[in-house]
Design an enzyme around this catalytic site. Structure first.
Site, PDB file in Angstrom:
ATOM      1  N   ALA A 128       0.836  -1.210   0.000  1.00  0.00           N
ATOM      2  CA  ALA A 128       0.000   0.000   0.000  1.00  0.00           C
ATOM      3  C   ALA A 128       0.868   1.257   0.000  1.00  0.00           C
ATOM      4  O   ALA A 128       1.236   1.775   1.059  1.00  0.00           O
ATOM      5  CB  ALA A 128      -0.949  -0.022   1.192  1.00  0.00           C
ATOM      6  N   PRO A 132      -4.491   9.003  -3.294  1.00  0.00           N
ATOM      7  CA  PRO A 132      -5.191   9.781  -4.319  1.00  0.00           C
ATOM      8  C   PRO A 132      -4.308  10.893  -4.910  1.00  0.00           C
ATOM      9  O   PRO A 132      -4.379  11.177  -6.095  1.00  0.00           O
ATOM     10  CB  PRO A 132      -6.392  10.348  -3.555  1.00  0.00           C
ATOM     11  CG  PRO A 132      -6.648   9.347  -2.473  1.00  0.00           C
ATOM     12  CD  PRO A 132      -5.304   8.822  -2.079  1.00  0.00           C
ATOM     13  N   ALA A 134      -0.777  10.937  -4.557  1.00  0.00           N
ATOM     14  CA  ALA A 134       0.636  10.522  -4.582  1.00  0.00           C
ATOM     15  C   ALA A 134       0.738   9.201  -5.324  1.00  0.00           C
ATOM     16  O   ALA A 134       0.457   8.140  -4.766  1.00  0.00           O
ATOM     17  CB  ALA A 134       1.189  10.377  -3.165  1.00  0.00           C
ATOM     18  N   SER A 136       2.904   8.593  -9.112  1.00  0.00           N
ATOM     19  CA  SER A 136       4.281   8.608  -9.622  1.00  0.00           C
ATOM     20  C   SER A 136       5.195   9.355  -8.651  1.00  0.00           C
ATOM     21  O   SER A 136       6.355   8.998  -8.471  1.00  0.00           O
ATOM     22  CB  SER A 136       4.321   9.290 -10.995  1.00  0.00           C
ATOM     23  OG  SER A 136       3.628   8.501 -11.939  1.00  0.00           O
ATOM     24  N   ILE A 161      -4.922  -0.061  -4.586  1.00  0.00           N
ATOM     25  CA  ILE A 161      -4.235  -1.109  -3.831  1.00  0.00           C
ATOM     26  C   ILE A 161      -4.699  -2.483  -4.310  1.00  0.00           C
ATOM     27  O   ILE A 161      -5.839  -2.896  -4.056  1.00  0.00           O
ATOM     28  CB  ILE A 161      -4.468  -0.945  -2.301  1.00  0.00           C
ATOM     29  CG1 ILE A 161      -4.074   0.480  -1.859  1.00  0.00           C
ATOM     30  CG2 ILE A 161      -3.671  -2.003  -1.539  1.00  0.00           C
ATOM     31  CD1 ILE A 161      -2.678   0.922  -2.270  1.00  0.00           C
ATOM     32  N   GLY A 342      -7.556 -10.595 -37.185  1.00  0.00           N
ATOM     33  CA  GLY A 342      -8.763 -10.038 -37.791  1.00  0.00           C
ATOM     34  C   GLY A 342      -9.870  -9.925 -36.749  1.00  0.00           C
ATOM     35  O   GLY A 342      -9.611  -9.602 -35.583  1.00  0.00           O
ATOM     36  N   GLU A 366       3.396  -0.305 -10.627  1.00  0.00           N
ATOM     37  CA  GLU A 366       4.803  -0.391 -10.189  1.00  0.00           C
ATOM     38  C   GLU A 366       5.714   0.587 -10.928  1.00  0.00           C
ATOM     39  O   GLU A 366       6.870   0.288 -11.211  1.00  0.00           O
ATOM     40  CB  GLU A 366       5.330  -1.832 -10.261  1.00  0.00           C
ATOM     41  CG  GLU A 366       4.675  -2.710  -9.218  1.00  0.00           C
ATOM     42  CD  GLU A 366       5.233  -4.103  -9.145  1.00  0.00           C
ATOM     43  OE1 GLU A 366       6.458  -4.252  -9.160  1.00  0.00           O
ATOM     44  OE2 GLU A 366       4.418  -5.040  -9.066  1.00  0.00           O
ATOM     45  N   SER A 369       5.496   3.810 -17.416  1.00  0.00           N
ATOM     46  CA  SER A 369       6.622   3.847 -18.368  1.00  0.00           C
ATOM     47  C   SER A 369       7.401   5.160 -18.250  1.00  0.00           C
ATOM     48  O   SER A 369       8.635   5.179 -18.325  1.00  0.00           O
ATOM     49  CB  SER A 369       6.104   3.692 -19.803  1.00  0.00           C
ATOM     50  OG  SER A 369       5.526   2.419 -19.967  1.00  0.00           O
TER      51      SER A 369
HETATM   52  N1  COS Z   1      16.839   1.519  -3.762  1.00  0.00           N
HETATM   53  C1  COS Z   1      17.245   2.083  -2.594  1.00  0.00           C
HETATM   54  N2  COS Z   1      17.107   3.417  -2.337  1.00  0.00           N
HETATM   55  C2  COS Z   1      16.541   4.169  -3.298  1.00  0.00           C
HETATM   56  C3  COS Z   1      16.109   3.647  -4.538  1.00  0.00           C
HETATM   57  C4  COS Z   1      16.283   2.267  -4.742  1.00  0.00           C
HETATM   58  N3  COS Z   1      15.891   1.705  -5.899  1.00  0.00           N
HETATM   59  N4  COS Z   1      15.599   4.627  -5.288  1.00  0.00           N
HETATM   60  C5  COS Z   1      15.701   5.754  -4.568  1.00  0.00           C
HETATM   61  N5  COS Z   1      16.284   5.474  -3.356  1.00  0.00           N
HETATM   62  C6  COS Z   1      16.606   6.411  -2.310  1.00  0.00           C
HETATM   63  C7  COS Z   1      17.517   7.502  -2.871  1.00  0.00           C
HETATM   64  O1  COS Z   1      18.865   7.106  -2.840  1.00  0.00           O
HETATM   65  C8  COS Z   1      17.217   8.661  -1.933  1.00  0.00           C
HETATM   66  O2  COS Z   1      17.922   8.532  -0.718  1.00  0.00           O
HETATM   67  P1  COS Z   1      19.272   9.406  -0.446  1.00  0.00           P
HETATM   68  O3  COS Z   1      18.857  10.852  -0.582  1.00  0.00           O
HETATM   69  O4  COS Z   1      19.672   9.020   0.940  1.00  0.00           O
HETATM   70  O5  COS Z   1      20.256   9.002  -1.500  1.00  0.00           O
HETATM   71  C9  COS Z   1      15.745   8.468  -1.597  1.00  0.00           C
HETATM   72  O6  COS Z   1      15.453   7.102  -1.855  1.00  0.00           O
HETATM   73  C10 COS Z   1      14.873   9.362  -2.439  1.00  0.00           C
HETATM   74  O7  COS Z   1      15.135   9.041  -3.813  1.00  0.00           O
HETATM   75  P2  COS Z   1      14.788  10.059  -5.004  1.00  0.00           P
HETATM   76  O8  COS Z   1      15.341  11.410  -4.676  1.00  0.00           O
HETATM   77  O9  COS Z   1      15.158   9.415  -6.284  1.00  0.00           O
HETATM   78  O10 COS Z   1      13.183  10.136  -4.834  1.00  0.00           O
HETATM   79  P3  COS Z   1      12.117  10.765  -5.778  1.00  0.00           P
HETATM   80  O11 COS Z   1      11.007  11.266  -4.952  1.00  0.00           O
HETATM   81  O12 COS Z   1      12.741  11.727  -6.748  1.00  0.00           O
HETATM   82  O13 COS Z   1      11.625   9.429  -6.543  1.00  0.00           O
HETATM   83  C11 COS Z   1      10.734   8.209  -8.424  1.00  0.00           C
HETATM   84  C12 COS Z   1      11.414   9.441  -7.852  1.00  0.00           C
HETATM   85  C13 COS Z   1       9.939   8.688  -9.618  1.00  0.00           C
HETATM   86  C14 COS Z   1      11.823   7.244  -8.863  1.00  0.00           C
HETATM   87  C15 COS Z   1       9.841   7.461  -7.391  1.00  0.00           C
HETATM   88  O14 COS Z   1       8.914   8.349  -6.812  1.00  0.00           O
HETATM   89  C16 COS Z   1       9.065   6.329  -8.035  1.00  0.00           C
HETATM   90  O15 COS Z   1       9.593   5.221  -8.273  1.00  0.00           O
HETATM   91  N6  COS Z   1       7.770   6.584  -8.332  1.00  0.00           N
HETATM   92  C17 COS Z   1       6.856   5.543  -8.828  1.00  0.00           C
HETATM   93  C18 COS Z   1       6.209   4.894  -7.657  1.00  0.00           C
HETATM   94  C19 COS Z   1       5.586   3.599  -8.036  1.00  0.00           C
HETATM   95  O16 COS Z   1       6.199   2.728  -8.623  1.00  0.00           O
HETATM   96  N7  COS Z   1       4.337   3.477  -7.648  1.00  0.00           N
HETATM   97  C20 COS Z   1       3.595   2.276  -7.869  1.00  0.00           C
HETATM   98  C21 COS Z   1       3.268   1.656  -6.570  1.00  0.00           C
HETATM   99  S1  COS Z   1       3.167  -0.069  -6.593  1.00  0.00           S
HETATM  100  S2  COS Z   1       1.714  -0.452  -7.787  1.00  0.00           S
END
Ligand code: COS
Length: 386
Positions: A128, A132, A134, A136, A161, A342, A366, A369
């Site tokens: 989880a 709503p 939060a 990407s 979820i 088709g 997850e 793209s």
């Molecule tokens: N493994 C371990 N640590 C990670 C990591 C990973 N794969 N990715 C990021 N971190 C850490 C970073 O290193 C950072 O810590 P430090 O400042 O100590 O280095 C911290 O987490 C924050 O990372 P970042 O600054 O990249 O965070 P953002 O908010 O910019 O994240 C994305 C950006 C877009 C990558 C992230 O929000 C994301 O993956 N979004 C999609 C979420 C998702 O998949 N939702 C679906 C839910 S499941 S259906």
């Protein structure tokens, strides 16, 4: 017989080839419907889970003793399941993703209490993270968990979820306030029967699976349900996704392989102007594109899985590439299969029509793209220039 030559690639060990053989044997002997109606989906999930437990496959979805998850086994299982049924794949995947933070960072007590039951199909797991406002931008989540003696009290909402409504427990990512943004989030296990936790909406989908919006009102959870350290929940979520994003690619690959198999049968048997469709060069061009994209996706997926299994602490870039390429190209492959079938390709309940609906969500959940592109670009830009 579908092409299995990729199992001889150096990414795999003998046990992976044995797993693929036992998956093929089991799937050959058991039949799962391509399509399940929304009103039957909860029952179907319970039945599918019971069957795959009997087959012995759910043990691979968790790490009961703390060993690393074997990502190649997860990918092979999802690939094979998704080739037969999107819902079958979903049930397996969620047992893994939903309990993933416990497999990766849980205490021995948390593993003993939750993971054995997940492997035995006695507990259903859910992850989880999304809210709503939060999705990407996961680090902007607002559901709070405030300390109250030796408990947390959770208030807020989660949405999109998977397994919402049928889960036994949720791994909830909550704002505990150690710092703003990503550094103020913790991962907490919340049992589904906790007072104050309710399913406020079930969300019907293009291809049915259980999905819900959840409300948390003064939900009291013991401090012992915290996974890892306070404030490290965002990293826990991202590290879990590092493992499971390659497996989403693998599920897409399984769907794409099924689309190609169905297309090959049709192209070889359907006569057009007195000859099989397969003799038409335009058809050959489409089949060539499908086969090429499938092999490229498989290489990216099993490269990411092998890299993780070989001990890499992070495979963020590899997993993002695998998920992005495999899901986007599976959509293209399945669309081409619809075209080559088709009218049959759009008949409700036809395997190709089911694949057309099944594949779409994989380009969103997850990490959409576009999120994968952001991750790949950031990782590439962070490289030192030679
Ligand atoms: N493994 C371990 N640590 C990670 C990591 C990973 N794969 N990715 C990021 N971190 C850490 C970073 O290193 C950072 O810590 P430090 O400042 O100590 O280095 C911290 O987490 C924050 O990372 P970042 O600054 O990249 O965070 P953002 O908010 O910019 O994240 C994305 C950006 C877009 C990558 C992230 O929000 C994301 O993956 N979004 C999609 C979420 C998702 O998949 N939702 C679906 C839910 S499941 S259906």
């Amino acid at each position: 017989m579908a092409d299995c030559s990729y199992l001889n690639w150096p990414f795999f060990d003998a046990r992976h080839r044995e797993l693929a053989a036992s998956l093929n044997a089991w799937l050959g002997a058991t039949s799962f419907p391509h399509h399940v109606n929304e009103d039957k989906v909860d029952t179907a999930c319970a039945e599918f889970l019971a069957e795959m437990v009997k087959g012995g496959f759910t043990a691979n979805a968790v790490s009961t003793e703390g060993a690393a998850l074997d990502v190649r086994s997860l990918c092979l299982t999802r690939e094979h399941f998704a080739r037969h049924s999107g819902l079958l794949d979903f049930v397996f995947a969620m047992q893994g993703l939903g309990s993933g933070p416990i497999s990766l960072f849980g205490t021995p007590e948390q593993r003993a209490h939750y993971l054995r039951d997940v492997a035995a199909g006695k507990k259903v797991a859910a992850f989880a993270l999304s809210e709503p406002e939060a999705g990407s931008d996961a680090a902007s989540l607002t559901l709070t968990a405030r300390a109250d003696g030796d408990h947390f009290i959770l208030d807020g909402e989660k949405t999109w979820i998977s397994n919402g409504g049928i889960a036994s427990f949720y791994v909830v990512f909550a704002r505990t306030g150690e710092a703003p943004g990503a550094k103020g989030v913790s991962a907490i296990i919340v049992d589904a029967d906790s007072p104050g936790l309710s399913v406020v909406e079930r969300i019907p989908l293009i291809a049915a699976h259980p999905l819900a919006r959840l409300k948390f009102e003064n939900v009291r959870v013991p401090h012992g349900n915290l996974i890892g350290k306070p404030g490290e929940g965002f990293k826990t979520a991202m590290a879990t996704l590092d493992v499971f994003r390659s497996t989403v690619g693998a599920a897409a690959l399984g769907m794409a392989r099924r689309a190609l198999d169905e297309t090959l049968t049709r192209a070889k048997t359907r006569q057009i102007n007195g000859a099989p469709m397969a003799e038409l060069q335009m058809v050959q061009a489409m089949i060539s594109d499908m086969a090429l994209k499938i092999d490229a996706a498989a290489l990216l997926i099993y490269r990411a899985a092998w890299t993780k299994d070989s001990g890499a602490p992070r495979v963020t870039r590899e997993a993002a590439m695998a998920k992005l390429y495999a899901t986007d190209t599976a959509q293209e492959i399945i669309d081409a299969a619809v075209q080559l079938h088709g009218g049959w390709g759009v008949v409700h309940g036809h395997p190709i029509e089911c694949l057309y609906r099944d594949i779409r969500a994989l380009r969103i959940y997850e990490g959409a793209s576009e999120v994968q592109k952001v991750i790949i670009a950031r990782q590439t830009l962070a490289q030192e220039a030679p």
